[in-house]
Design an enzyme around this catalytic site. Structure first.
Site, PDB file in Angstrom:
ATOM      1  N   TRP A 102     -12.583  -1.624  19.674  1.00 43.80           N
ATOM      2  CA  TRP A 102     -12.387  -2.599  20.738  1.00 43.80           C
ATOM      3  C   TRP A 102     -11.133  -2.304  21.537  1.00 43.80           C
ATOM      4  O   TRP A 102     -11.113  -2.509  22.763  1.00 43.80           O
ATOM      5  CB  TRP A 102     -12.387  -4.011  20.165  1.00 43.80           C
ATOM      6  CG  TRP A 102     -13.721  -4.358  19.587  1.00 43.80           C
ATOM      7  CD1 TRP A 102     -14.059  -4.486  18.268  1.00 43.80           C
ATOM      8  CD2 TRP A 102     -14.950  -4.547  20.321  1.00 43.80           C
ATOM      9  NE1 TRP A 102     -15.400  -4.748  18.137  1.00 43.80           N
ATOM     10  CE2 TRP A 102     -15.973  -4.799  19.369  1.00 43.80           C
ATOM     11  CE3 TRP A 102     -15.272  -4.541  21.675  1.00 43.80           C
ATOM     12  CZ2 TRP A 102     -17.292  -5.035  19.745  1.00 43.80           C
ATOM     13  CZ3 TRP A 102     -16.588  -4.768  22.047  1.00 43.80           C
ATOM     14  CH2 TRP A 102     -17.579  -5.022  21.092  1.00 43.80           C
ATOM     15  N   ASP A 172      -5.824  -9.252  21.990  1.00 39.33           N
ATOM     16  CA  ASP A 172      -7.216  -9.639  21.786  1.00 39.33           C
ATOM     17  C   ASP A 172      -7.318 -10.136  20.349  1.00 39.33           C
ATOM     18  O   ASP A 172      -7.237  -9.360  19.407  1.00 39.33           O
ATOM     19  CB  ASP A 172      -8.123  -8.433  22.020  1.00 39.33           C
ATOM     20  CG  ASP A 172      -9.596  -8.715  21.701  1.00 39.33           C
ATOM     21  OD1 ASP A 172      -9.924  -9.841  21.292  1.00 39.33           O
ATOM     22  OD2 ASP A 172     -10.405  -7.779  21.841  1.00 39.33           O
ATOM     23  N   LYS A 196     -16.454 -15.868  16.454  1.00 37.12           N
ATOM     24  CA  LYS A 196     -16.057 -15.513  15.091  1.00 37.12           C
ATOM     25  C   LYS A 196     -15.489 -16.743  14.367  1.00 37.12           C
ATOM     26  O   LYS A 196     -15.992 -17.146  13.332  1.00 37.12           O
ATOM     27  CB  LYS A 196     -14.988 -14.423  15.100  1.00 37.12           C
ATOM     28  CG  LYS A 196     -15.219 -13.296  16.092  1.00 37.12           C
ATOM     29  CD  LYS A 196     -16.212 -12.276  15.616  1.00 37.12           C
ATOM     30  CE  LYS A 196     -16.202 -11.068  16.533  1.00 37.12           C
ATOM     31  NZ  LYS A 196     -17.091  -9.996  16.108  1.00 37.12           N
TER      32      LYS A 196
END
Length: 360
Positions: A102, A172, A196
């Site tokens: 990511w 992030d 999440k």
């Protein structure tokens, strides 16, 4: 099958209490005779939900007054572009610390917009660790320094964040937000997809320091400006109302559990069960992450052979375990133990790991 042990990496488990509460309100929210999905986002009933979610997040994370909480769309992936569009101007550098897929994707998008640098990376070691803070490289021209706090694919997590003063630190936090206390003031901007730890997919939370809203961004399309959403309390256009309603319910649940400190304690207990199963297996299970970089959210491991991995996963599926397949980049197995995954699920997985090892 009526019940499973949900270890999906995302979208992931939601608290049972939250789902049941939403179920009771699904067709008649707060006496309106309508679902919250049917309400106008300008109605007082929805605006109360919206504002309560903002207030709860501020309370749970001790967010100082000089920060704004925004509800955005497009997932964390849109932030990969939205961030450099605002701040990566000519003569400035976007400094990215690479710890997994990511962070690589965030860097890739920034390269399309301006100049970038890699301030640290553990790619050569197949992302089994987190860079040493003392070894990170910074530049006077840094527009910002970007990192990914938890790496779902590789199962690593930052334990301590760098303290920097020459540029805002951007994180992030999609896969570990609200899983542990953090010092918000270390960061200029935190963003996180909700799917999440915060709720269902569809809403992205951003926590942004107000001075970063003062940048001249006349070159950025209106809807992609943080200032646009800050000025309108995230109501510039129709927000993902049901996702924010669910986010509000999850935040209420976190508060009912005793807040972020209590959640962290339980997360440590859950992860320890599984990591102990790895460490006490005499090498039968091998974790991907180095011990000092292990994630509390995503536990990645392999068995001795690929056939063993397949056999383990097939039997696990029969027993009601869902989402244990590792990402193709790492292979093997992955147990995602997000906030809403109950301790009982982790206990059951540990028992299965022990019994499978003894039988094989």
């Amino acid at each position: 099958m009526t019940a499973v042990y949900n270890f999906n990496a995302g979208p992931s488990a939601l608290p049972k209490e939250v789902l049941e509460r939403a179920q009771t309100e699904l067709t008649n929210f707060n006496g309106t005779g309508m679902s919250v999905m049917e309400l106008s986002h300008r109605s007082k009933e929805y605006e109360a939900v919206h504002q309560n979610a903002i207030d709860l997040l501020k309370e749970l994370y001790n967010i100082p007054d000089q920060y704004k909480v925004l509800f955005l769309q497009g997932g964390a992936s849109l932030q990969f572009s939205m961030l450099p569009l605002q701040y990566l101007k000519e003569g400035k550098i976007g400094n990215y610390i690479l710890t997994g897929s990511w962070s690589e994707k965030a860097l890739k998008e920034a390269k399309l917009i301006g100049e970038t640098a890699i301030g640290g990376s553990t790619k050569e070691g197949n992302y089994t660790s987190i860079p040493n803070v003392a070894d990170l490289q910074f530049n006077d021209q840094d527009a910002y320094v970007h990192l990914t706090s938890n790496n779902t694919i590789y199962g690593t997590q930052w334990k301590d964040f760098p303290t920097i003063s020459h540029a805002p630190l951007i994180a992030d936090m999609s896969s570990d937000i609200l899983s542990r206390p953090i010092n918000i003031e270390q960061f200029g901007l935190i963003y996180a997809g909700a799917q999440k730890n915060l709720g269902p997919s569809g809403v992205t939370v951003a926590i942004i320091r107000e001075d970063l809203l003062e940048e001249n961004v006349d070159h950025v399309p209106t809807i992609l400006r943080y200032q646009t959403h800050a000025d309108s309390n995230s109501l510039y256009h129709t927000p993902p109302t049901f996702s924010i309603y669910m986010l509000n319910q999850v935040l209420t649940w976190v508060k009912e559990q005793g807040g972020v400190q209590a959640i962290e304690k339980r997360n440590e207990e859950k992860a320890k069960l599984i990591y102990d199963g790895i460490d006490e297996s005499n090498g039968f299970y091998k974790g991907h992450a180095e011990q000092n970089a292990r994630s509390l959210m995503n536990i990645t491991f392999n068995l001795p052979t690929e056939d063993d991995n397949k056999k383990f996963l097939a039997k696990a599926k029969e027993l009601g375990f869902v989402g244990l397949n590792g990402h193709r980049s790492v292979g093997g197995c992955r147990a995602s133990t997000y906030n809403a995954v109950p301790l009982e699920a982790c206990e059951a997985l540990r028992e299965y790991m022990d019994s499978f090892r003894l039988q094989n």
